[in-house]
Scaffold this motif. Sequence first.
Motif, PDB file in Angstrom:
ATOM      1  N   GLY A  25       0.818  -1.116   0.119  1.00  0.00           N
ATOM      2  CA  GLY A  25      -0.082   0.061   0.047  1.00  0.00           C
ATOM      3  C   GLY A  25       0.776   1.067  -0.120  1.00  0.00           C
ATOM      4  O   GLY A  25       0.206   2.211  -0.258  1.00  0.00           O
ATOM      5  N   LEU A  26       2.108   1.126   0.041  1.00  0.00           N
ATOM      6  CA  LEU A  26       3.190   2.163  -0.161  1.00  0.00           C
ATOM      7  C   LEU A  26       4.370   1.674  -0.708  1.00  0.00           C
ATOM      8  O   LEU A  26       4.620   0.690  -0.765  1.00  0.00           O
ATOM      9  CB  LEU A  26       3.327   2.971   1.365  1.00  0.00           C
ATOM     10  CG  LEU A  26       3.949   2.070   2.296  1.00  0.00           C
ATOM     11  CD1 LEU A  26       5.317   2.165   2.351  1.00  0.00           C
ATOM     12  CD2 LEU A  26       3.734   2.821   3.732  1.00  0.00           C
ATOM     13  N   THR A  27       5.057   2.758  -1.264  1.00  0.00           N
ATOM     14  CA  THR A  27       6.377   2.591  -1.877  1.00  0.00           C
ATOM     15  C   THR A  27       7.697   2.980  -0.951  1.00  0.00           C
ATOM     16  O   THR A  27       7.693   4.185  -0.743  1.00  0.00           O
ATOM     17  CB  THR A  27       6.310   3.309  -3.173  1.00  0.00           C
ATOM     18  OG1 THR A  27       5.440   2.878  -4.130  1.00  0.00           O
ATOM     19  CG2 THR A  27       7.881   2.785  -3.906  1.00  0.00           C
ATOM     20  N   LEU A  28       8.073   1.879  -0.459  1.00  0.00           N
ATOM     21  CA  LEU A  28       9.149   2.341   0.554  1.00  0.00           C
ATOM     22  C   LEU A  28      10.349   3.036  -0.135  1.00  0.00           C
ATOM     23  O   LEU A  28      10.938   3.628   0.885  1.00  0.00           O
ATOM     24  CB  LEU A  28       9.970   0.798   1.105  1.00  0.00           C
ATOM     25  CG  LEU A  28       8.935   0.095   2.286  1.00  0.00           C
ATOM     26  CD1 LEU A  28       9.916  -1.157   2.702  1.00  0.00           C
ATOM     27  CD2 LEU A  28       8.909   0.964   3.505  1.00  0.00           C
ATOM     28  N   SER A  29      10.559   3.025  -1.088  1.00  0.00           N
ATOM     29  CA  SER A  29      11.687   3.898  -1.843  1.00  0.00           C
ATOM     30  C   SER A  29      11.340   5.531  -1.542  1.00  0.00           C
ATOM     31  O   SER A  29      12.380   6.277  -1.484  1.00  0.00           O
ATOM     32  CB  SER A  29      11.840   3.596  -3.033  1.00  0.00           C
ATOM     33  OG  SER A  29      10.717   3.792  -4.102  1.00  0.00           O
ATOM     34  N   THR A  30      10.061   5.652  -1.074  1.00  0.00           N
ATOM     35  CA  THR A  30       9.828   7.237  -1.240  1.00  0.00           C
ATOM     36  C   THR A  30       9.693   7.434   0.268  1.00  0.00           C
ATOM     37  O   THR A  30       9.425   8.704   0.643  1.00  0.00           O
ATOM     38  CB  THR A  30       8.548   7.367  -1.782  1.00  0.00           C
ATOM     39  OG1 THR A  30       7.439   6.758  -1.282  1.00  0.00           O
ATOM     40  CG2 THR A  30       8.437   6.938  -3.141  1.00  0.00           C
ATOM     41  N   LYS A  71      17.572  -2.283   2.581  1.00  0.00           N
ATOM     42  CA  LYS A  71      16.315  -2.200   1.895  1.00  0.00           C
ATOM     43  C   LYS A  71      16.561  -2.683   0.803  1.00  0.00           C
ATOM     44  O   LYS A  71      17.400  -2.490  -0.021  1.00  0.00           O
ATOM     45  CB  LYS A  71      15.698  -0.525   2.087  1.00  0.00           C
ATOM     46  CG  LYS A  71      14.556  -0.488   1.500  1.00  0.00           C
ATOM     47  CD  LYS A  71      13.949   0.938   1.932  1.00  0.00           C
ATOM     48  CE  LYS A  71      14.851   2.033   1.380  1.00  0.00           C
ATOM     49  NZ  LYS A  71      14.506   2.761   0.231  1.00  0.00           N
ATOM     50  N   ASP A  72      15.402  -3.598   0.276  1.00  0.00           N
ATOM     51  CA  ASP A  72      15.300  -3.995  -1.173  1.00  0.00           C
ATOM     52  C   ASP A  72      13.931  -3.307  -1.636  1.00  0.00           C
ATOM     53  O   ASP A  72      12.933  -3.785  -1.499  1.00  0.00           O
ATOM     54  CB  ASP A  72      15.280  -5.576  -1.048  1.00  0.00           C
ATOM     55  CG  ASP A  72      15.068  -6.097  -2.481  1.00  0.00           C
ATOM     56  OD1 ASP A  72      14.938  -5.419  -3.586  1.00  0.00           O
ATOM     57  OD2 ASP A  72      15.719  -7.409  -2.627  1.00  0.00           O
ATOM     58  N   ASN A  73      14.374  -2.485  -2.611  1.00  0.00           N
ATOM     59  CA  ASN A  73      13.188  -1.693  -2.946  1.00  0.00           C
ATOM     60  C   ASN A  73      12.236  -2.423  -4.041  1.00  0.00           C
ATOM     61  O   ASN A  73      11.160  -2.553  -3.891  1.00  0.00           O
ATOM     62  CB  ASN A  73      13.646  -0.364  -3.808  1.00  0.00           C
ATOM     63  CG  ASN A  73      14.068   0.606  -3.043  1.00  0.00           C
ATOM     64  OD1 ASN A  73      13.768   0.706  -1.793  1.00  0.00           O
ATOM     65  ND2 ASN A  73      15.425   1.401  -3.476  1.00  0.00           N
ATOM     66  N   ALA A  74      12.987  -3.528  -4.730  1.00  0.00           N
ATOM     67  CA  ALA A  74      12.275  -4.236  -5.817  1.00  0.00           C
ATOM     68  C   ALA A  74      11.058  -5.103  -4.879  1.00  0.00           C
ATOM     69  O   ALA A  74      10.068  -5.372  -5.378  1.00  0.00           O
ATOM     70  CB  ALA A  74      13.030  -4.978  -6.250  1.00  0.00           C
ATOM     71  N   TYR A  79      15.124  -4.789   5.995  1.00  0.00           N
ATOM     72  CA  TYR A  79      15.647  -5.459   6.801  1.00  0.00           C
ATOM     73  C   TYR A  79      16.388  -5.069   7.894  1.00  0.00           C
ATOM     74  O   TYR A  79      16.809  -3.946   7.919  1.00  0.00           O
ATOM     75  CB  TYR A  79      16.795  -6.499   6.065  1.00  0.00           C
ATOM     76  CG  TYR A  79      16.192  -6.973   4.940  1.00  0.00           C
ATOM     77  CD1 TYR A  79      16.325  -6.489   3.552  1.00  0.00           C
ATOM     78  CD2 TYR A  79      15.229  -8.422   4.964  1.00  0.00           C
ATOM     79  CE1 TYR A  79      15.811  -7.261   2.485  1.00  0.00           C
ATOM     80  CE2 TYR A  79      14.664  -8.923   3.746  1.00  0.00           C
ATOM     81  CZ  TYR A  79      14.887  -8.255   2.564  1.00  0.00           C
ATOM     82  OH  TYR A  79      14.385  -8.869   1.513  1.00  0.00           O
ATOM     83  N   LEU A  80      16.488  -5.936   9.085  1.00  0.00           N
ATOM     84  CA  LEU A  80      17.570  -5.299  10.176  1.00  0.00           C
ATOM     85  C   LEU A  80      18.280  -6.834  10.447  1.00  0.00           C
ATOM     86  O   LEU A  80      17.858  -7.566  11.019  1.00  0.00           O
ATOM     87  CB  LEU A  80      16.749  -5.006  11.401  1.00  0.00           C
ATOM     88  CG  LEU A  80      17.767  -4.478  12.506  1.00  0.00           C
ATOM     89  CD1 LEU A  80      18.477  -3.374  12.022  1.00  0.00           C
ATOM     90  CD2 LEU A  80      16.948  -4.274  13.922  1.00  0.00           C
TER      91      LEU A  80
END
Length: 124
Positions: A25-30, A71-74, A79-80
């Motif tokens: 529901g959202l784009t993590l890259s933003t 982070k893996d945007n794809a 991750y931690l």
Amino acid sequence: VQLQASGGGLVQPGDSLRISCVASGLTLSTYTVGWFRQTPGKEREFVARLHRSDRSTAYADSVKGRFTISKDNAKNTVYLQMNSLKPEDTAVYYCAVTRVVLSGTYDETNYYYWGQGTQVTVSS
């Protein structure tokens, strides 16, 4: 919008563990993404954050050198990676997202959306 954290568990001191947080529901890259943790009776505390540019990270002093946020945007996943775990790392770990300026990313009240948390227990 949903953030789904997973990967927690019971490990021994000195072990490693990677927890994940998948966004929908959202784009993590933003967004700037953060990890926080909480133990019973204590305030939720900042652990790590990764700026949406992917060029700036920050860590709590207690985890610096042992934990890595990525982070893996794809996959829309953050991750931690936690190495050399200690009993004091035992907590429920939460992922969250924000677009606040960097100086505000240490404050949980500036985060818009939160995952449900995943329990990490470090014990022999």
